[in-house]
Design a protein around this motif. Structure first.
Motif, PDB file in Angstrom:
ATOM      1  N   UNK A 199       0.792  -1.260   0.085  1.00  0.00           N
ATOM      2  CA  UNK A 199       0.045  -0.164   0.173  1.00  0.00           C
ATOM      3  C   UNK A 199       0.901   1.249  -0.133  1.00  0.00           C
ATOM      4  N   UNK A 200       0.647   2.351  -0.817  1.00  0.00           N
ATOM      5  CA  UNK A 200       1.086   3.654  -0.729  1.00  0.00           C
ATOM      6  C   UNK A 200       0.372   4.363   0.060  1.00  0.00           C
ATOM      7  N   UNK A 201       0.840   4.802   1.166  1.00  0.00           N
ATOM      8  CA  UNK A 201       0.082   5.365   2.263  1.00  0.00           C
ATOM      9  C   UNK A 201      -0.095   6.904   1.933  1.00  0.00           C
ATOM     10  N   UNK A 202      -1.178   7.490   2.168  1.00  0.00           N
ATOM     11  CA  UNK A 202      -1.621   8.929   2.033  1.00  0.00           C
ATOM     12  C   UNK A 202      -0.335   9.616   2.903  1.00  0.00           C
ATOM     13  N   UNK A 203      -0.270  10.730   2.099  1.00  0.00           N
ATOM     14  CA  UNK A 203       1.008  11.612   2.694  1.00  0.00           C
ATOM     15  C   UNK A 203       0.681  12.392   4.182  1.00  0.00           C
ATOM     16  N   UNK A 204      -0.710  12.556   4.261  1.00  0.00           N
ATOM     17  CA  UNK A 204      -0.596  13.489   5.339  1.00  0.00           C
ATOM     18  C   UNK A 204      -0.835  12.642   6.721  1.00  0.00           C
ATOM     19  N   UNK A 258     -10.352 -15.459  -2.700  1.00  0.00           N
ATOM     20  CA  UNK A 258     -10.431 -13.948  -2.500  1.00  0.00           C
ATOM     21  C   UNK A 258      -9.547 -13.241  -3.219  1.00  0.00           C
ATOM     22  N   UNK A 259      -9.597 -11.878  -3.134  1.00  0.00           N
ATOM     23  CA  UNK A 259      -8.681 -10.837  -3.710  1.00  0.00           C
ATOM     24  C   UNK A 259      -8.346  -9.824  -2.930  1.00  0.00           C
ATOM     25  N   UNK A 260      -7.326  -9.041  -3.029  1.00  0.00           N
ATOM     26  CA  UNK A 260      -7.085  -8.015  -2.187  1.00  0.00           C
ATOM     27  C   UNK A 260      -7.362  -6.589  -3.095  1.00  0.00           C
ATOM     28  N   UNK A 261      -7.692  -5.499  -2.258  1.00  0.00           N
ATOM     29  CA  UNK A 261      -8.200  -4.238  -3.093  1.00  0.00           C
ATOM     30  C   UNK A 261      -7.501  -3.229  -2.162  1.00  0.00           C
ATOM     31  N   UNK A 262      -7.891  -2.152  -2.965  1.00  0.00           N
ATOM     32  CA  UNK A 262      -7.483  -0.913  -2.315  1.00  0.00           C
ATOM     33  C   UNK A 262      -8.411   0.075  -1.377  1.00  0.00           C
ATOM     34  N   UNK A 263      -9.348  -0.537  -1.130  1.00  0.00           N
ATOM     35  CA  UNK A 263     -10.687   0.079  -0.624  1.00  0.00           C
ATOM     36  C   UNK A 263     -10.393   0.529   0.644  1.00  0.00           C
ATOM     37  N   UNK A 264      -9.387   1.309   0.980  1.00  0.00           N
ATOM     38  CA  UNK A 264      -9.132   1.770   2.361  1.00  0.00           C
ATOM     39  C   UNK A 264      -8.817   3.264   2.292  1.00  0.00           C
ATOM     40  N   UNK A 265      -9.191   4.040   3.330  1.00  0.00           N
ATOM     41  CA  UNK A 265      -9.141   5.452   3.299  1.00  0.00           C
ATOM     42  C   UNK A 265      -7.396   5.710   3.631  1.00  0.00           C
ATOM     43  N   UNK A 266      -6.428   4.764   4.091  1.00  0.00           N
ATOM     44  CA  UNK A 266      -5.407   5.164   4.596  1.00  0.00           C
ATOM     45  C   UNK A 266      -4.345   4.905   3.289  1.00  0.00           C
ATOM     46  N   UNK A 267      -4.747   4.521   2.097  1.00  0.00           N
ATOM     47  CA  UNK A 267      -3.849   4.371   1.013  1.00  0.00           C
ATOM     48  C   UNK A 267      -4.346   5.079  -0.141  1.00  0.00           C
ATOM     49  N   UNK A 268      -3.183   5.625  -1.084  1.00  0.00           N
ATOM     50  CA  UNK A 268      -3.474   6.464  -2.296  1.00  0.00           C
ATOM     51  C   UNK A 268      -3.689   5.168  -3.464  1.00  0.00           C
ATOM     52  N   UNK A 269      -2.928   4.221  -3.387  1.00  0.00           N
ATOM     53  CA  UNK A 269      -2.901   3.037  -4.222  1.00  0.00           C
ATOM     54  C   UNK A 269      -2.103   2.044  -3.595  1.00  0.00           C
ATOM     55  N   UNK A 270      -2.808   0.792  -3.935  1.00  0.00           N
ATOM     56  CA  UNK A 270      -2.270  -0.549  -3.727  1.00  0.00           C
ATOM     57  C   UNK A 270      -2.061  -1.372  -4.638  1.00  0.00           C
ATOM     58  N   UNK A 271      -1.508  -2.638  -4.552  1.00  0.00           N
ATOM     59  CA  UNK A 271      -1.153  -3.761  -5.556  1.00  0.00           C
ATOM     60  C   UNK A 271      -0.261  -4.758  -5.184  1.00  0.00           C
ATOM     61  N   UNK A 272      -0.240  -5.568  -5.979  1.00  0.00           N
ATOM     62  CA  UNK A 272       0.762  -6.787  -5.832  1.00  0.00           C
ATOM     63  C   UNK A 272       2.084  -6.667  -6.507  1.00  0.00           C
ATOM     64  N   UNK A 273       3.138  -6.935  -6.177  1.00  0.00           N
ATOM     65  CA  UNK A 273       4.552  -6.758  -6.779  1.00  0.00           C
ATOM     66  C   UNK A 273       5.333  -7.645  -6.409  1.00  0.00           C
ATOM     67  N   UNK A 274       6.357  -8.168  -7.271  1.00  0.00           N
ATOM     68  CA  UNK A 274       7.558  -8.777  -6.819  1.00  0.00           C
ATOM     69  C   UNK A 274       8.310  -8.146  -5.636  1.00  0.00           C
ATOM     70  N   UNK A 275       8.940  -8.780  -4.798  1.00  0.00           N
ATOM     71  CA  UNK A 275       9.597  -8.010  -3.795  1.00  0.00           C
ATOM     72  C   UNK A 275      10.893  -7.269  -4.370  1.00  0.00           C
ATOM     73  N   UNK A 276      11.426  -7.818  -5.320  1.00  0.00           N
ATOM     74  CA  UNK A 276      12.617  -7.230  -5.758  1.00  0.00           C
ATOM     75  C   UNK A 276      12.292  -6.036  -6.709  1.00  0.00           C
TER      76      UNK A 276
END
Length: 274
Positions: A51-56, A193-211
């Protein structure tokens, strides 16, 4: 994997990481928290949900993080229907009492559901595959209108502690104004199940390889805190989510020390006494 005692942290000085001395009195007492490294098997190997958290936000604003947050006092409710390792087992893993161990596991399940929509619950024999019926309950959990125990009881669900594994224990450095005593868990995305970005704490979310996430940080496209950076480095050694869950872990309480070196940080990792 042996954790390095020191490593270089490739985030420019001033990018949300503090090295200031605490001149305003004694360190703040850390708040107990839980973080969940949610993984799945992607086309090119193990992927992690970020998750990319909201800046504020007061803590880790603008940072890329795993789902997680502070323990709610109601997370310690002993009435929660429970399947999997008992709180006494988790207490041994995380070097804490059973009451806190129960709260940490419940917080991990609650925060994962609130922030990603992934629900680590079901019956003793099956895991929830369709979380759509619990959309309103998710909102009520996030707003603290209801507790996890109340939600699970009303839905007739059992918390599935067997879907979690202990991974790490990090404490925010004493110079920070907001501090957390955080236990890290790992988990695999349940089938269906699937993960989503429906949270007020994140601007963007997603799956990614760790590297790839680390590469983005090196190129300045995202910011990672030292525990997140090191965790991504550690889990990048695994090719599947099951392999990560099966790997034994020694849980050591660690508080990083950050030393500024030009445009980088040197992070020193020393175990601490609880």
């Amino acid at each position: 994997m042996d954790r390095p005692r020191e490593f270089l942290f490739d985030i420019p000085v001033g990018a949300g990481v503090s090295t200031r001395a605490n001149a305003d009195g004694p360190p703040v007492t850390p708040k107990d928290a839980a973080t969940v490294i949610l993984t799945r098997d992607g086309a090119d190997g193990l992927e992690v949900f970020l998750q990319h958290r909201v800046k504020g936000m007061p803590f880790a604003g603008g940072m890329t993080v795993f789902p997680g947050g502070g323990v709610d006092p109601r997370d310690a409710d002993a009435s929660v229907a429970w399947a999997g390792p008992r709180p006494s087992w988790w207490a041994g893993q995380f070097a804490c009492d059973e009451n806190l161990a129960r709260a940490l596991v419940c917080a991990a399940v609650r925060e994962t559901f609130e922030e990603s929509g992934v629900l680590l619950a079901g019956t003793e024999d099956a895991v929830v595959a369709d979380v759509a019926p619990y959309a309103e309950a998710r909102k009520a959990l996030e707003s603290r209108e209801i507790s996890l125990a109340a939600f699970l009881a009303d839905a007739g669900l059992t918390l599935r502690a067997d879907l979690l594994r202990p991974f790490a224990h990090w404490v925010t450095p004493p110079q920070e104004p907001r501090r957390y005593d955080t236990r890290f868990f790992s988990a695999k995305l349940p089938e269906g199940q699937r993960a989503d970005g429906a949270t007020s704490e994140a601007l963007a979310t997603g799956w990614q390889r760790p590297s790839a996430a680390i590469g983005d940080a090196r190129e300045g496209r995202r910011m990672l805190m030292p525990p997140t950076w090191l965790t991504l480095t550690e889990i990048d050694e695994f090719t599947t989510a099951e392999a990560l869950l099966a790997a034994p872990r020694e849980i050591v309480r660690t508080m990083p020390t950050l030393i500024k070196e030009g445009d980088r940080f040197r992070v020193v990792l020393d175990p601490t006494e609880a």
